[in-house]
Write an enzyme that holds these catalytic residues in place. Structure first.
Site, PDB file in Angstrom:
ATOM      1  N   SER A  28       0.359  -6.032  -1.101  1.00  0.00           N
ATOM      2  CA  SER A  28      -0.466  -4.870  -0.754  1.00  0.00           C
ATOM      3  C   SER A  28      -1.818  -4.913  -1.455  1.00  0.00           C
ATOM      4  O   SER A  28      -2.857  -4.653  -0.840  1.00  0.00           O
ATOM      5  CB  SER A  28       0.268  -3.577  -1.108  1.00  0.00           C
ATOM      6  OG  SER A  28       1.416  -3.419  -0.315  1.00  0.00           O
TER       7      SER A  28
ATOM      8  N   ASP B  41      -2.250  -6.276 -10.326  1.00  0.00           N
ATOM      9  CA  ASP B  41      -2.210  -6.980  -9.046  1.00  0.00           C
ATOM     10  C   ASP B  41      -3.594  -7.138  -8.428  1.00  0.00           C
ATOM     11  O   ASP B  41      -3.932  -8.197  -7.883  1.00  0.00           O
ATOM     12  CB  ASP B  41      -1.297  -6.242  -8.065  1.00  0.00           C
ATOM     13  CG  ASP B  41       0.159  -6.244  -8.505  1.00  0.00           C
ATOM     14  OD1 ASP B  41       0.502  -7.040  -9.408  1.00  0.00           O
ATOM     15  OD2 ASP B  41       0.943  -5.454  -7.953  1.00  0.00           O
TER      16      ASP B  41
END
Length: 340
Positions: A116, A160
Protein backbone atom coordinates in the site's frame (compact mmCIF):
# COMPACT_ATOMS: atom_id res chain seq x y z
CA UNK A 1 10.99 20.65 -6.28
CA UNK A 2 12.08 21.32 -9.85
CA UNK A 3 9.53 22.18 -12.55
CA UNK A 4 9.93 21.17 -16.16
CA UNK A 5 8.89 23.39 -19.03
CA UNK A 6 5.50 22.77 -20.64
CA UNK A 7 7.24 21.23 -23.64
CA UNK A 8 8.95 18.74 -21.33
CA UNK A 9 5.81 17.84 -19.38
CA UNK A 10 5.01 14.19 -20.24
CA UNK A 11 1.60 12.94 -21.30
CA UNK A 12 2.30 9.44 -20.00
CA UNK A 13 4.33 8.40 -16.95
CA UNK A 14 5.26 4.96 -15.60
CA UNK A 15 6.90 4.49 -12.20
CA UNK A 16 8.38 1.42 -10.52
CA UNK A 17 8.50 1.31 -6.73
CA UNK A 18 10.05 -1.51 -4.68
CA UNK A 19 8.52 -3.53 -1.90
CA UNK A 20 10.53 -4.03 1.28
CA UNK A 21 11.53 -6.50 3.96
CA UNK A 22 11.88 -5.12 7.47
CA UNK A 23 14.43 -7.13 9.45
CA UNK A 24 14.22 -5.38 12.80
CA UNK A 25 12.52 -2.57 14.70
CA UNK A 26 9.02 -2.86 13.24
CA UNK A 27 6.41 -1.27 15.49
CA UNK A 28 8.76 1.41 16.84
CA UNK A 29 8.06 3.57 13.76
CA UNK A 30 4.52 4.27 15.03
CA UNK A 31 4.08 7.77 16.49
CA UNK A 32 2.55 6.42 19.71
CA UNK A 33 5.95 4.86 20.38
CA UNK A 34 8.54 7.18 18.82
CA UNK A 35 7.02 10.31 20.35
CA UNK A 36 7.97 8.86 23.76
CA UNK A 37 11.63 8.51 22.80
CA UNK A 38 12.55 7.43 19.26
CA UNK A 39 12.04 4.48 16.92
CA UNK A 40 14.51 2.56 14.75
CA UNK A 41 14.07 0.15 11.84
CA UNK A 42 16.59 -1.84 9.78
CA UNK A 43 15.11 -2.72 6.40
CA UNK A 44 15.90 -3.48 2.77
CA UNK A 45 14.17 -2.92 -0.56
CA UNK A 46 13.66 -6.03 -2.68
CA UNK A 47 13.32 -6.71 -6.40
CA UNK A 48 9.53 -6.97 -6.32
CA UNK A 49 7.64 -3.89 -7.42
CA UNK A 50 4.49 -1.86 -7.77
CA UNK A 51 4.11 -0.32 -11.24
CA UNK A 52 1.95 2.77 -11.72
CA UNK A 53 0.89 4.34 -15.02
CA UNK A 54 -0.57 7.83 -15.24
CA UNK A 55 -1.71 9.46 -18.47
CA UNK A 56 -4.08 12.09 -19.67
CA UNK A 57 -7.27 10.27 -20.62
CA UNK A 58 -8.63 11.08 -24.05
CA UNK A 59 -11.89 12.98 -23.75
CA UNK A 60 -13.40 10.82 -26.51
CA UNK A 61 -13.77 8.04 -23.92
CA UNK A 62 -16.22 10.25 -21.99
CA UNK A 63 -14.63 8.97 -18.77
CA UNK A 64 -13.27 11.83 -16.69
CA UNK A 65 -11.44 9.39 -14.39
CA UNK A 66 -10.55 5.74 -15.00
CA UNK A 67 -8.60 3.87 -12.35
CA UNK A 68 -7.57 0.24 -12.86
CA UNK A 69 -6.20 -1.94 -10.07
CA UNK A 70 -7.80 -5.16 -8.75
CA UNK A 71 -11.02 -3.36 -9.66
CA UNK A 72 -11.81 -0.73 -12.29
CA UNK A 73 -13.40 2.59 -11.40
CA UNK A 74 -15.05 4.96 -13.86
CA UNK A 75 -16.08 8.10 -12.02
CA UNK A 76 -17.01 11.69 -12.77
CA UNK A 77 -15.00 13.40 -10.03
CA UNK A 78 -12.12 12.80 -7.62
CA UNK A 79 -14.48 12.80 -4.62
CA UNK A 80 -16.24 9.70 -5.97
CA UNK A 81 -13.08 7.55 -6.20
CA UNK A 82 -13.33 4.52 -3.89
CA UNK A 83 -9.59 3.79 -3.84
CA UNK A 84 -8.59 5.85 -0.84
CA UNK A 85 -4.94 6.30 -1.74
CA UNK A 86 -5.62 7.24 -5.37
CA UNK A 87 -8.30 9.72 -4.32
CA UNK A 88 -6.12 11.47 -1.75
CA UNK A 89 -3.04 11.56 -3.99
CA UNK A 90 -5.07 13.34 -6.68
CA UNK A 91 -6.48 15.72 -4.08
CA UNK A 92 -3.09 16.48 -2.55
CA UNK A 93 -1.44 17.30 -5.87
CA UNK A 94 -4.56 18.93 -7.35
CA UNK A 95 -4.47 16.89 -10.57
CA UNK A 96 -7.58 17.53 -12.63
CA UNK A 97 -9.47 15.08 -14.87
CA UNK A 98 -9.52 13.64 -17.45
CA UNK A 99 -6.94 11.19 -16.17
CA UNK A 100 -6.17 7.47 -16.40
CA UNK A 101 -4.36 5.61 -13.60
CA UNK A 102 -3.46 1.94 -13.55
CA UNK A 103 -1.39 -0.13 -11.18
CA UNK A 104 -0.10 -3.69 -11.06
CA UNK A 105 2.13 -5.44 -8.55
CA UNK A 106 4.56 -8.34 -8.71
CA UNK A 107 3.01 -9.89 -5.58
CA UNK A 108 -0.46 -9.97 -3.99
CA UNK A 109 -1.60 -7.04 -1.86
CA UNK A 110 -1.98 -7.16 1.93
CA UNK A 111 0.95 -9.52 2.45
CA UNK A 112 3.34 -7.64 4.74
CA UNK A 113 5.76 -6.23 2.18
CA UNK A 114 4.36 -2.67 2.27
CA UNK A 115 2.43 -2.76 -0.99
CA UNK A 116 0.00 0.00 0.00
CA UNK A 117 2.76 2.44 0.86
CA UNK A 118 4.70 1.51 -2.27
CA UNK A 119 1.56 2.27 -4.28
CA UNK A 120 1.17 5.63 -2.54
CA UNK A 121 4.81 6.57 -3.16
CA UNK A 122 4.73 5.31 -6.74
CA UNK A 123 1.51 7.16 -7.58
CA UNK A 124 2.76 10.40 -6.03
CA UNK A 125 6.00 10.06 -7.99
CA UNK A 126 4.02 9.50 -11.20
CA UNK A 127 1.69 12.42 -10.57
CA UNK A 128 4.58 14.77 -9.84
CA UNK A 129 6.25 13.69 -13.09
CA UNK A 130 2.93 14.08 -14.91
CA UNK A 131 2.84 17.68 -13.64
CA UNK A 132 6.38 18.19 -14.84
CA UNK A 133 8.01 18.10 -11.39
CA UNK A 134 11.01 16.28 -9.99
CA UNK A 135 10.88 15.60 -6.25
CA UNK A 136 13.19 14.11 -3.65
CA UNK A 137 12.67 10.72 -2.00
CA UNK A 138 12.16 12.52 1.30
CA UNK A 139 9.29 14.58 -0.10
CA UNK A 140 7.65 11.50 -1.62
CA UNK A 141 7.91 9.65 1.68
CA UNK A 142 6.46 12.52 3.70
CA UNK A 143 3.61 13.09 1.26
CA UNK A 144 2.74 9.39 1.43
CA UNK A 145 2.86 9.53 5.23
CA UNK A 146 0.60 12.58 5.19
CA UNK A 147 -1.97 10.72 3.10
CA UNK A 148 -1.86 7.34 4.84
CA UNK A 149 -1.38 8.43 8.44
CA UNK A 150 -2.85 11.93 8.77
CA UNK A 151 -5.58 11.97 6.12
CA UNK A 152 -6.71 8.33 5.98
CA UNK A 153 -5.94 7.72 9.68
CA UNK A 154 -4.34 4.34 9.04
CA UNK A 155 -2.78 2.98 12.29
CA UNK A 156 0.60 2.53 10.63
CA UNK A 157 4.13 3.83 11.05
CA UNK A 158 6.48 5.68 8.71
CA UNK A 159 8.99 2.99 7.76
CA UNK A 160 7.18 1.67 4.67
CA UNK A 161 6.92 4.99 2.87
CA UNK A 162 10.59 5.74 3.46
CA UNK A 163 11.71 2.27 2.35
CA UNK A 164 9.70 2.62 -0.87
CA UNK A 165 10.96 6.12 -1.62
CA UNK A 166 14.65 5.57 -0.83
CA UNK A 167 15.25 1.91 -1.71
CA UNK A 168 18.45 0.13 -0.68
CA UNK A 169 19.50 -1.11 2.75
CA UNK A 170 18.75 1.48 5.43
CA UNK A 171 18.75 2.20 9.13
CA UNK A 172 15.82 4.53 9.78
CA UNK A 173 15.49 6.57 12.96
CA UNK A 174 12.07 8.02 13.79
CA UNK A 175 12.41 11.04 16.03
CA UNK A 176 9.93 12.78 18.33
CA UNK A 177 8.14 15.41 16.29
CA UNK A 178 8.06 13.17 13.23
CA UNK A 179 11.42 13.85 11.58
CA UNK A 180 13.07 10.78 10.06
CA UNK A 181 16.80 10.20 9.80
CA UNK A 182 17.76 8.00 6.85
CA UNK A 183 21.13 6.28 7.13
CA UNK A 184 22.03 4.20 4.08
CA UNK A 185 23.90 1.18 5.40
CA UNK A 186 27.29 0.96 3.70
CA UNK A 187 28.15 -2.69 3.22
CA UNK A 188 30.09 -4.68 0.66
CA UNK A 189 28.47 -6.33 -2.33
CA UNK A 190 29.58 -9.60 -0.77
CA UNK A 191 27.50 -8.87 2.34
CA UNK A 192 24.39 -8.18 0.23
CA UNK A 193 24.94 -11.29 -1.88
CA UNK A 194 25.39 -13.42 1.24
CA UNK A 195 22.34 -11.86 2.91
CA UNK A 196 20.04 -12.80 0.05
CA UNK A 197 21.76 -16.13 -0.55
CA UNK A 198 20.70 -16.98 3.02
CA UNK A 199 17.16 -15.57 2.75
CA UNK A 200 14.13 -17.72 1.96
CA UNK A 201 10.65 -16.20 1.58
CA UNK A 202 7.50 -18.35 1.67
CA UNK A 203 3.95 -17.28 0.86
CA UNK A 204 1.46 -18.39 3.51
CA UNK A 205 -1.46 -17.83 1.14
CA UNK A 206 -3.11 -15.59 3.75
CA UNK A 207 -4.03 -12.04 2.78
CA UNK A 208 -5.12 -9.94 5.73
CA UNK A 209 -6.15 -6.44 6.70
CA UNK A 210 -3.04 -5.02 8.34
CA UNK A 211 -5.03 -2.11 9.79
CA UNK A 212 -6.90 -4.32 12.26
CA UNK A 213 -3.69 -5.98 13.44
CA UNK A 214 -1.87 -2.65 13.74
CA UNK A 215 -4.81 -1.00 15.48
CA UNK A 216 -4.65 -3.66 18.21
CA UNK A 217 -0.88 -3.31 18.41
CA UNK A 218 -1.16 0.47 18.66
CA UNK A 219 -3.70 0.26 21.51
CA UNK A 220 -1.32 -2.03 23.39
CA UNK A 221 1.76 0.20 23.10
CA UNK A 222 1.56 1.72 26.62
CA UNK A 223 1.60 -1.79 28.11
CA UNK A 224 4.26 -3.16 25.72
CA UNK A 225 7.00 -0.55 25.98
CA UNK A 226 9.56 -3.01 27.33
CA UNK A 227 9.00 -5.35 24.38
CA UNK A 228 9.24 -2.49 21.89
CA UNK A 229 12.45 -1.20 23.44
CA UNK A 230 14.04 -4.62 22.93
CA UNK A 231 12.71 -4.77 19.36
CA UNK A 232 14.23 -1.34 18.69
CA UNK A 233 17.48 -2.65 20.13
CA UNK A 234 17.42 -5.49 17.59
CA UNK A 235 17.41 -2.92 14.77
CA UNK A 236 20.59 -1.45 16.25
CA UNK A 237 22.15 -4.91 16.62
CA UNK A 238 21.44 -5.83 13.00
CA UNK A 239 22.85 -2.50 11.86
CA UNK A 240 26.03 -3.11 13.85
CA UNK A 241 26.36 -6.64 12.44
CA UNK A 242 26.01 -5.31 8.91
CA UNK A 243 28.67 -2.62 9.15
CA UNK A 244 31.29 -4.44 11.21
CA UNK A 245 32.04 -7.45 9.05
CA UNK A 246 30.77 -10.13 6.75
CA UNK A 247 27.32 -11.65 6.92
CA UNK A 248 26.95 -13.99 9.92
CA UNK A 249 23.85 -16.16 9.45
CA UNK A 250 23.82 -17.52 13.00
CA UNK A 251 23.88 -14.05 14.57
CA UNK A 252 21.49 -12.53 12.04
CA UNK A 253 19.01 -15.40 12.37
CA UNK A 254 19.18 -15.39 16.17
CA UNK A 255 18.22 -11.71 16.32
CA UNK A 256 15.34 -12.23 13.89
CA UNK A 257 14.10 -15.15 15.99
CA UNK A 258 14.28 -13.19 19.24
CA UNK A 259 12.53 -10.22 17.66
CA UNK A 260 9.74 -12.42 16.29
CA UNK A 261 9.16 -13.99 19.72
CA UNK A 262 8.82 -10.49 21.19
CA UNK A 263 6.59 -9.24 18.40
CA UNK A 264 4.10 -12.06 19.04
CA UNK A 265 3.42 -10.42 22.42
CA UNK A 266 2.44 -7.06 20.91
CA UNK A 267 -1.02 -8.18 19.75
CA UNK A 268 -2.99 -11.42 19.89
CA UNK A 269 -3.74 -11.31 16.17
CA UNK A 270 -0.10 -11.15 14.99
CA UNK A 271 0.37 -14.91 14.76
CA UNK A 272 -1.80 -18.02 14.48
CA UNK A 273 -1.54 -21.76 15.04
CA UNK A 274 -0.85 -22.27 11.32
CA UNK A 275 1.89 -19.62 11.22
CA UNK A 276 3.49 -20.98 14.40
CA UNK A 277 3.49 -24.53 13.04
CA UNK A 278 5.14 -23.51 9.77
CA UNK A 279 7.70 -21.45 11.66
CA UNK A 280 8.60 -24.40 13.88
CA UNK A 281 8.89 -26.71 10.88
CA UNK A 282 11.45 -24.39 9.34
CA UNK A 283 13.48 -24.15 12.55
CA UNK A 284 13.52 -27.92 12.99
CA UNK A 285 14.66 -28.25 9.36
CA UNK A 286 17.65 -25.99 9.96
CA UNK A 287 16.61 -22.34 9.69
CA UNK A 288 18.65 -20.03 11.91
CA UNK A 289 15.63 -17.82 12.60
CA UNK A 290 12.91 -15.87 10.89
CA UNK A 291 9.71 -13.87 11.16
CA UNK A 292 6.43 -12.96 9.56
CA UNK A 293 6.88 -9.92 7.34
CA UNK A 294 4.91 -6.80 8.15
CA UNK A 295 2.10 -6.56 10.65
CA UNK A 296 1.58 -10.30 10.93
CA UNK A 297 -1.53 -12.53 10.75
CA UNK A 298 -0.51 -13.78 7.29
CA UNK A 299 1.55 -12.72 4.32
CA UNK A 300 5.13 -13.95 3.92
CA UNK A 301 7.33 -16.00 6.23
CA UNK A 302 11.00 -15.05 5.98
CA UNK A 303 13.86 -17.25 7.16
CA UNK A 304 17.63 -17.05 7.36
CA UNK A 305 18.95 -20.43 6.23
CA UNK A 306 22.46 -21.61 5.38
CA UNK A 307 22.69 -22.80 1.74
CA UNK A 308 23.46 -26.39 2.75
CA UNK A 309 20.22 -26.58 4.77
CA UNK A 310 17.91 -24.85 2.31
CA UNK A 311 16.78 -28.03 0.55
CA UNK A 312 15.66 -29.45 3.89
CA UNK A 313 13.75 -26.28 4.81
CA UNK A 314 12.12 -26.17 1.38
CA UNK A 315 11.01 -29.78 1.84
CA UNK A 316 9.58 -29.00 5.28
CA UNK A 317 7.58 -26.12 3.79
CA UNK A 318 6.82 -27.76 0.44
CA UNK A 319 3.13 -26.85 0.87
CA UNK A 320 4.03 -23.14 0.78
CA UNK A 321 5.09 -21.39 -2.47
CA UNK A 322 8.58 -19.90 -2.31
CA UNK A 323 9.26 -16.45 -3.76
CA UNK A 324 12.93 -15.75 -4.62
CA UNK A 325 14.01 -12.19 -3.79
CA UNK A 326 17.14 -10.11 -4.28
CA UNK A 327 18.37 -6.65 -3.39
CA UNK A 328 17.04 -3.44 -4.94
CA UNK A 329 19.30 -0.42 -4.61
CA UNK A 330 16.81 2.14 -6.00
CA UNK A 331 13.68 3.57 -4.51
CA UNK A 332 10.72 4.73 -6.56
CA UNK A 333 11.84 5.51 -10.13
CA UNK A 334 10.30 7.10 -13.19
CA UNK A 335 10.66 4.59 -16.05
CA UNK A 336 8.70 6.51 -18.68
CA UNK A 337 9.41 9.09 -19.84
CA UNK A 338 13.07 8.28 -19.22
CA UNK A 339 14.25 10.21 -16.17
CA UNK A 340 17.71 11.57 -16.93
Amino acid sequence: MANLSRAQTPRLVVTRTPLRVSFGGGGTDIADYYERDYGAVFSVAIDKYIYVTVKRHNELFKEPIRISYSATELVESIDKICNNIARECLRLLKVDPPIYISTVGDLPASTGLAGSSSFAVGLLNALHAYRGERVTPGQLAEEACEIEINVLKEPIGKQDQYAAAFGGLNFFRFNPGGAVTVEPVRVSNTFLTDLFDHTLLFWTGIQRNASSVLAEQRRNIPDKLAYLEKIRGHAHELHTLAVTGGFKPESFGKILHESWQLKRHLAGSISSLEIDENYERALKAGAEGGKICGAGAGGFLLFVVKPEKQATVRKALAHLPEVPVRYEVHGSRVLLPFDH
